[in-house]
Design a protein around this motif. Sequence first.
Motif, PDB file in Angstrom:
ATOM      1  N   ASP A 167      61.741  86.902  24.354  1.00 55.21           N
ATOM      2  CA  ASP A 167      62.326  86.268  25.534  1.00 55.21           C
ATOM      3  C   ASP A 167      62.594  84.776  25.386  1.00 55.21           C
ATOM      4  O   ASP A 167      63.364  84.216  26.165  1.00 55.21           O
ATOM      5  N   SER A 168      61.946  84.109  24.426  1.00 60.68           N
ATOM      6  CA  SER A 168      62.040  82.655  24.400  1.00 60.68           C
ATOM      7  C   SER A 168      61.819  82.117  22.991  1.00 60.68           C
ATOM      8  O   SER A 168      61.271  82.799  22.113  1.00 60.68           O
ATOM      9  N   VAL A 169      62.237  80.877  22.796  1.00 57.95           N
ATOM     10  CA  VAL A 169      61.959  80.180  21.534  1.00 57.95           C
ATOM     11  C   VAL A 169      60.457  80.047  21.314  1.00 57.95           C
ATOM     12  O   VAL A 169      59.969  80.262  20.190  1.00 57.95           O
ATOM     13  N   PRO A 170      59.664  79.694  22.346  1.00 52.99           N
ATOM     14  CA  PRO A 170      58.219  79.650  22.143  1.00 52.99           C
ATOM     15  C   PRO A 170      57.648  80.971  21.625  1.00 52.99           C
ATOM     16  O   PRO A 170      56.734  80.970  20.798  1.00 52.99           O
ATOM     17  N   ALA A 171      58.182  82.093  22.109  1.00 54.38           N
ATOM     18  CA  ALA A 171      57.708  83.392  21.627  1.00 54.38           C
ATOM     19  C   ALA A 171      58.112  83.607  20.172  1.00 54.38           C
ATOM     20  O   ALA A 171      57.373  84.216  19.392  1.00 54.38           O
ATOM     21  N   GLN A 172      59.295  83.110  19.783  1.00 54.60           N
ATOM     22  CA  GLN A 172      59.684  83.156  18.368  1.00 54.60           C
ATOM     23  C   GLN A 172      58.680  82.381  17.517  1.00 54.60           C
ATOM     24  O   GLN A 172      58.216  82.860  16.481  1.00 54.60           O
ATOM     25  N   LEU A 173      58.386  81.168  17.940  1.00 55.13           N
ATOM     26  CA  LEU A 173      57.471  80.311  17.186  1.00 55.13           C
ATOM     27  C   LEU A 173      56.092  80.947  17.069  1.00 55.13           C
ATOM     28  O   LEU A 173      55.465  80.914  16.003  1.00 55.13           O
ATOM     29  N   SER A 174      55.631  81.540  18.156  1.00 59.87           N
ATOM     30  CA  SER A 174      54.329  82.193  18.139  1.00 59.87           C
ATOM     31  C   SER A 174      54.305  83.331  17.126  1.00 59.87           C
ATOM     32  O   SER A 174      53.347  83.477  16.354  1.00 59.87           O
ATOM     33  N   ALA A 175      55.364  84.139  17.100  1.00 63.28           N
ATOM     34  CA  ALA A 175      55.426  85.269  16.168  1.00 63.28           C
ATOM     35  C   ALA A 175      55.415  84.788  14.722  1.00 63.28           C
ATOM     36  O   ALA A 175      54.730  85.362  13.861  1.00 63.28           O
ATOM     37  N   LEU A 176      56.183  83.730  14.442  1.00 59.53           N
ATOM     38  CA  LEU A 176      56.234  83.221  13.070  1.00 59.53           C
ATOM     39  C   LEU A 176      54.892  82.623  12.669  1.00 59.53           C
ATOM     40  O   LEU A 176      54.394  82.864  11.555  1.00 59.53           O
ATOM     41  N   ASN A 177      54.273  81.863  13.560  1.00 55.11           N
ATOM     42  CA  ASN A 177      52.966  81.279  13.253  1.00 55.11           C
ATOM     43  C   ASN A 177      51.908  82.342  13.026  1.00 55.11           C
ATOM     44  O   ASN A 177      50.993  82.162  12.219  1.00 55.11           O
ATOM     45  N   GLN A 178      52.045  83.471  13.721  1.00 57.23           N
ATOM     46  CA  GLN A 178      51.072  84.555  13.585  1.00 57.23           C
ATOM     47  C   GLN A 178      51.385  85.490  12.417  1.00 57.23           C
ATOM     48  O   GLN A 178      50.607  86.387  12.111  1.00 57.23           O
ATOM     49  N   GLY A 179      52.542  85.285  11.785  1.00 58.05           N
ATOM     50  CA  GLY A 179      52.893  86.086  10.618  1.00 58.05           C
ATOM     51  C   GLY A 179      53.456  87.446  10.930  1.00 58.05           C
ATOM     52  O   GLY A 179      53.488  88.316  10.049  1.00 58.05           O
ATOM     53  N   THR A 180      53.959  87.652  12.156  1.00 60.65           N
ATOM     54  CA  THR A 180      54.520  88.963  12.500  1.00 60.65           C
ATOM     55  C   THR A 180      56.009  89.060  12.179  1.00 60.65           C
ATOM     56  O   THR A 180      56.633  90.082  12.441  1.00 60.65           O
ATOM     57  N   CYS A 181      56.583  87.995  11.633  1.00 65.20           N
ATOM     58  CA  CYS A 181      57.949  88.026  11.122  1.00 65.20           C
ATOM     59  C   CYS A 181      58.024  87.066   9.944  1.00 65.20           C
ATOM     60  O   CYS A 181      57.110  86.258   9.734  1.00 65.20           O
ATOM     61  N   ASP A 182      59.086  87.168   9.166  1.00 65.66           N
ATOM     62  CA  ASP A 182      59.245  86.303   7.992  1.00 65.66           C
ATOM     63  C   ASP A 182      59.984  85.012   8.306  1.00 65.66           C
ATOM     64  O   ASP A 182      59.774  83.984   7.646  1.00 65.66           O
ATOM     65  N   ALA A 183      60.872  85.058   9.291  1.00 68.49           N
ATOM     66  CA  ALA A 183      61.684  83.894   9.632  1.00 68.49           C
ATOM     67  C   ALA A 183      62.161  84.014  11.067  1.00 68.49           C
ATOM     68  O   ALA A 183      62.231  85.119  11.623  1.00 68.49           O
ATOM     69  N   ILE A 184      62.497  82.877  11.655  1.00 66.13           N
ATOM     70  CA  ILE A 184      63.116  82.864  12.980  1.00 66.13           C
ATOM     71  C   ILE A 184      64.357  81.978  12.927  1.00 66.13           C
ATOM     72  O   ILE A 184      64.437  81.033  12.147  1.00 66.13           O
ATOM     73  N   THR A 185      65.332  82.284  13.760  1.00 64.04           N
ATOM     74  CA  THR A 185      66.497  81.425  13.906  1.00 64.04           C
ATOM     75  C   THR A 185      66.123  80.244  14.802  1.00 64.04           C
ATOM     76  O   THR A 185      65.243  80.356  15.663  1.00 64.04           O
ATOM     77  N   PHE A 186      66.795  79.106  14.599  1.00 65.15           N
ATOM     78  CA  PHE A 186      66.506  77.940  15.433  1.00 65.15           C
ATOM     79  C   PHE A 186      67.712  77.017  15.463  1.00 65.15           C
ATOM     80  O   PHE A 186      68.584  77.081  14.597  1.00 65.15           O
ATOM     81  N   ASP A 187      67.756  76.159  16.493  1.00 61.69           N
ATOM     82  CA  ASP A 187      68.784  75.128  16.584  1.00 61.69           C
ATOM     83  C   ASP A 187      68.427  74.020  15.607  1.00 61.69           C
ATOM     84  O   ASP A 187      67.384  73.368  15.764  1.00 61.69           O
ATOM     85  N   VAL A 188      69.286  73.789  14.628  1.00 58.83           N
ATOM     86  CA  VAL A 188      69.000  72.775  13.613  1.00 58.83           C
ATOM     87  C   VAL A 188      68.745  71.416  14.251  1.00 58.83           C
ATOM     88  O   VAL A 188      67.873  70.656  13.805  1.00 58.83           O
ATOM     89  N   GLU A 189      69.490  71.101  15.302  1.00 60.17           N
ATOM     90  CA  GLU A 189      69.320  69.806  15.959  1.00 60.17           C
ATOM     91  C   GLU A 189      67.963  69.667  16.643  1.00 60.17           C
ATOM     92  O   GLU A 189      67.550  68.568  17.013  1.00 60.17           O
ATOM     93  N   ASN A 190      67.239  70.780  16.821  1.00 59.84           N
ATOM     94  CA  ASN A 190      65.912  70.755  17.444  1.00 59.84           C
ATOM     95  C   ASN A 190      64.788  70.614  16.430  1.00 59.84           C
ATOM     96  O   ASN A 190      63.613  70.635  16.805  1.00 59.84           O
ATOM     97  N   GLU A 191      65.123  70.483  15.159  1.00 61.38           N
ATOM     98  CA  GLU A 191      64.110  70.550  14.098  1.00 61.38           C
ATOM     99  C   GLU A 191      62.958  69.577  14.310  1.00 61.38           C
ATOM    100  O   GLU A 191      61.785  69.948  14.179  1.00 61.38           O
ATOM    101  N   LYS A 192      63.263  68.339  14.610  1.00 58.90           N
ATOM    102  CA  LYS A 192      62.207  67.330  14.713  1.00 58.90           C
ATOM    103  C   LYS A 192      61.135  67.734  15.706  1.00 58.90           C
ATOM    104  O   LYS A 192      59.938  67.747  15.377  1.00 58.90           O
ATOM    105  N   GLY A 193      61.550  68.075  16.918  1.00 58.86           N
ATOM    106  CA  GLY A 193      60.581  68.434  17.940  1.00 58.86           C
ATOM    107  C   GLY A 193      59.809  69.699  17.603  1.00 58.86           C
ATOM    108  O   GLY A 193      58.607  69.780  17.819  1.00 58.86           O
ATOM    109  N   LEU A 194      60.499  70.687  17.060  1.00 60.68           N
ATOM    110  CA  LEU A 194      59.839  71.952  16.740  1.00 60.68           C
ATOM    111  C   LEU A 194      58.785  71.774  15.650  1.00 60.68           C
ATOM    112  O   LEU A 194      57.695  72.346  15.720  1.00 60.68           O
ATOM    113  N   LEU A 195      59.102  70.973  14.645  1.00 65.20           N
ATOM    114  CA  LEU A 195      58.177  70.831  13.522  1.00 65.20           C
ATOM    115  C   LEU A 195      57.034  69.878  13.819  1.00 65.20           C
ATOM    116  O   LEU A 195      55.950  70.005  13.237  1.00 65.20           O
TER     117      LEU A 195
END
Length: 298
Positions: free
Chosen positions: A206-234
């Motif tokens: 449902d959300s970018v936060p849910a994408q990030l949670s899945a990737l951090n937990q190792g339930t997926c290999d990669a997530i799509t993201f807005d390149v311009e959002n990189e600084k804040g996300l990382l």
Amino acid sequence: MNAANASTRRDFLKASGLGAAALASSTLLSACGPSTQTANTGSSSPSAASGFGDNGTMRVGMEVAYPPYNWQTSESTDDTIPVQGQDGAYADGYDIVFAKRIGTALGLEPVAVKMEFSGLVEGLTNGVIDVICGGMTATDERRQSIDFSDPYWVGHYGLLVKKGSSYEDATSLSAFSGAAVLGQRDTLLDTVIDEIDGVNHMTPVDSVPAQLSALNQGTCDAITFDVENEKGLLVANPDLVAVQIDGSKILFQEDVPINVGIAKGHDDVLAKINDAIKSVSQDERQAAWDAVQERLPQ
């Protein structure tokens, strides 16, 4: 909010570092019916003439949880607008830059209405909000229900993976054939995944936060993201890294225009919104984007 949505919000707060205060104020606002006129029916404002706005305010639909486009803060500044129904809560971000300009052009005071991204179009058509200014891209499907302004920002998509992942040093998108890649439901973050031949296109969340949670937990290999959002996300997710191929983190062909959404039947208002957007030069847009990056929540 149902249990699944509450969990998603908690995942976001953990991933983004916005804190517990935002969770306490994340309840969705109930529908209040479409507005038919502003308080001053005799006003010469184009918004009042078209039955747009609510008692002198412009209700702006957004997640208030999608930096750098929008996020919640407890500090009122020249860069923020209040969050409706929540004392001491304000919205900041790139969307707010244009929400304020549009409000000025229409003679209305913008106020953020916090909603799930997937409910924004319905909220607009039901009259709960007046505009969507929440990192949304105009698509053919959405245009069947609502109208859109010209873009006020154009972004691009890439992939995030965990540091140390075998995919971190990928040299082409074909390296992700067979990889489990996760997107966000009802957005281009999901549909662009099919540009990867042989990808394991996971059921979107449902959300970018849910994408990030899945990737951090190792339930997926990669997530799509807005390149311009990189600084804040990382900053908020230091164990993740953006994949770079041939010197570029932009990995997908489709550009990502960000548009204002408005209910059909308000052509006069839409014209004024477009005029407000056009009045901001590309240099001014970039300067505003850079300033927003400096204010990102840590």
